[in-house]
Design a protein around this motif. Structure first.
Motif, PDB file in Angstrom:
ATOM      1  N   ARG A 174       1.115  18.489  -8.151  1.00  0.00           N
ATOM      2  CA  ARG A 174       0.070  18.598  -9.186  1.00  0.00           C
ATOM      3  C   ARG A 174       0.125  19.945  -9.907  1.00  0.00           C
ATOM      4  N   GLU A 189       0.835  -1.216   0.000  1.00  0.00           N
ATOM      5  CA  GLU A 189       0.000   0.000   0.000  1.00  0.00           C
ATOM      6  C   GLU A 189       0.862   1.255   0.000  1.00  0.00           C
ATOM      7  N   LEU A 192       2.319   1.694  -3.344  1.00  0.00           N
ATOM      8  CA  LEU A 192       1.275   2.160  -4.268  1.00  0.00           C
ATOM      9  C   LEU A 192       0.884   3.601  -3.987  1.00  0.00           C
ATOM     10  N   ASP A 193       0.898   3.940  -2.697  1.00  0.00           N
ATOM     11  CA  ASP A 193       0.486   5.294  -2.317  1.00  0.00           C
ATOM     12  C   ASP A 193       1.545   6.334  -2.668  1.00  0.00           C
ATOM     13  N   LYS A 194       2.781   5.927  -2.620  1.00  0.00           N
ATOM     14  CA  LYS A 194       3.853   6.905  -2.810  1.00  0.00           C
ATOM     15  C   LYS A 194       3.767   7.647  -4.145  1.00  0.00           C
ATOM     16  N   PRO A 195       3.553   6.917  -5.250  1.00  0.00           N
ATOM     17  CA  PRO A 195       3.418   7.651  -6.513  1.00  0.00           C
ATOM     18  C   PRO A 195       2.266   8.643  -6.477  1.00  0.00           C
ATOM     19  N   ASN A 196       1.187   8.247  -5.827  1.00  0.00           N
ATOM     20  CA  ASN A 196       0.048   9.165  -5.729  1.00  0.00           C
ATOM     21  C   ASN A 196       0.421  10.419  -4.949  1.00  0.00           C
ATOM     22  N   GLU A 197       1.131  10.178  -3.838  1.00  0.00           N
ATOM     23  CA  GLU A 197       1.569  11.335  -3.034  1.00  0.00           C
ATOM     24  C   GLU A 197       2.460  12.254  -3.860  1.00  0.00           C
ATOM     25  N   LEU A 224       2.510  12.583  -7.082  1.00  0.00           N
ATOM     26  CA  LEU A 224       1.724  13.302  -8.099  1.00  0.00           C
ATOM     27  C   LEU A 224       0.894  14.412  -7.471  1.00  0.00           C
ATOM     28  N   VAL A 225       0.307  14.082  -6.329  1.00  0.00           N
ATOM     29  CA  VAL A 225      -0.584  15.068  -5.695  1.00  0.00           C
ATOM     30  C   VAL A 225       0.201  16.276  -5.200  1.00  0.00           C
ATOM     31  N   SER A 226       1.371  15.992  -4.570  1.00  0.00           N
ATOM     32  CA  SER A 226       2.147  17.109  -4.017  1.00  0.00           C
ATOM     33  C   SER A 226       2.706  18.020  -5.108  1.00  0.00           C
TER      34      SER A 226
END
Lengths: 159, 279
Positions: free
Chosen positions: B19, B5, B8-13, B15-17
């Protein structure tokens, strides 16, 4: 609801930019009210919304006004990014800050816009800065001041 | 599970940080695509500029490649030049050898004596004892005291003989002596070598007719050397000594230090003259 509100705002600004503002032209220079909309969105909603809205509004603006399609969208995207940088989370509101953000954003926008616009012409970089960028940015700043005077909560108001 | 998790979460973080930046890049790319699809003069100017820069860069790359090529070419040429220089040296040696051998052949043909050609295979270059090793020996018919000559003149004599090699005592040896005469005035003398003065003609009376430039040859009274072989040319003639004889120095005809091929005189035609005690 918020999306519709901003959509209507930008449609109105585009209408003004293409119809009324050319009448306010001084020496061929027209203030950019769509840019003020981008700044408002950047301050209130952050960079992402401002970049996207600026880009889309820029395309519309290019379709009607600019002969170089993509130029206004590029300049507006940068303006949205700069305005988003100065969003409410990062700086505290007062009149000077508001006008400073407007001027900085307008300068970035106009440098990009006029630099590309004058490419391949005899207009040099410094002449471009003095003849087009600085006057247009200040003209936009004056317009922003008028907007702020008429609608004080507009630029830095509630979301 | 937690690790998965996290990964998986790290790429999202990420991208979000970031954006804002990704949105800006997306907007720039889209705008530039539209801009560069335009045929407006501004974009033509940009295209021209890029083409010029690319051409300049390509030119520099070509120049650099050419430079590398030149360096390789230069190395190749240098190597080739070295090979050619060595080859040239070998050919020049061969040419000189050819000239020498041709002269030796001519000399051999016009000389009445029976000559055995020999190569100098070693040199003993001492001040008092200059000797050379020849590649001919007893097997080839060489015997002790046989004269050694060159087309230029007398070179020495055989000092020692082995089966396939022999030792030559050159004329510039302190122990070498030969009976000689001045070709013009027929004056007799003895050719010797002295360390201080070089080749000299001794035992020539003060009233004899010898002048610088006279040719000195082996005399017919020599027991070892055939008559008439050139030895040298009179260099200086002085009478400053208290003895009865003149001091005569000679310039040898044979350059001993440059000897490479010589002839051993195997047989000498009979002269009928008695042998002298000095060779």
């Amino acid at each position: 609801m918020r999306f519709v509100k901003y959509l209507l705002l930008f449609l109105s600004l585009l209408l003004l930019q293409t119809t009324l503002l050319p009448l306010m032209s001084i020496g061929g220079l027209v203030p950019d009210i769509v840019l003020i909309g981008v700044i408002i969105l950047g301050i209130r909603q952050g960079a992402v919304a401002a970049i996207l809205a600026g880009c889309l509004a820029g395309f519309a603006e290019d379709a009607f006004v600019t002969r170089l399609f993509g130029l206004s969208s590029l300049a507006n995207a940068f303006a949205g990014f700069v305005a988003g940088y100065f969003s409410r989370e990062k700086v505290k509101y007062n009149l000077q800050v508001t006008l400073g953000v407007v001027l900085a954003t307008a300068l970035v926008h106009d440098v990009i816009y006029f630099f590309i616009y004058t490419l391949g012409t005899s207009v040099g970089f410094f002449r471009m800065l003095l003849r087009y960028v600085v006057p247009t940015s200040f003209y936009t700043l004056i317009l922003a001041f008028i907007v702020h005077s008429v609608w004080p909560a507009g630029l830095w108001g509630k979301r | 599970m937690a690790l998965r998790e996290k990964l998986l979460d790290k790429p999202n973080e990420f991208l979000v940080s970031r954006r804002d930046y990704f949105t800006l890049i997306l907007a720039i790319v889209v705008s530039l695509i539209f801009i560069f699809n335009s045929d407006q003069p501004q974009i033509e100017a940009v295209r021209s500029w890029f083409i010029e820069q690319a051409a300049g860069l390509q030119q520099r790359v070509s120049w650099y490649r050419g430079l590398i090529g030149l360096r390789e070419e230069s190395d190749r040429l240098r190597q080739r030049a070295t090979e050619l220089m060595l080859e040239n040296g070998t050919l020049r040696e061969a040419l000189l050898e050819n000239h020498r051998l041709r002269r030796l052949l001519e000399f051999r043909e016009r000389t009445p004596q029976r000559l055995l050609s020999a190569r100098v295979i070693a040199k003993l270059e001492q001040a008092v004892n200059r000797e050379m090793e020849l590649d001919v020996g007893r097997r080839h018919g060489v015997e002790r005291n046989m004269p050694v000559v060159t087309p230029a003149g007398l070179a020495g004599k055989i000092l020692a003989v082995r089966e396939t090699t022999s030792t030559m005592q050159v004329i510039e040896n302190l122990n070498f002596k030969a009976s000689a005469r001045v070709l013009r005035s027929r004056e007799f003398g003895i050719v010797e070598f002295q360390e201080r003065t070089g080749l000299i003609l001794t035992s020539v009376a003060k009233n004899s007719d010898v002048t610088p430039g006279d040719v000195v040859v082996t005399s017919e009274i020599s027991a070892l050397f055939p008559q008439g072989i050139r030895i040298g040319i009179v260099n200086t003639v002085t009478d400053d000594n208290p003895s009865l004889f003149r001091d005569i120095t000679l310039n040898p005809d044979v350059e001993v230090s440059q000897l490479e091929e010589v002839f051993v005189v195997i047989s000498t035609p009979p002269t009928g003259a008695p042998a002298d005690s000095t060779n």
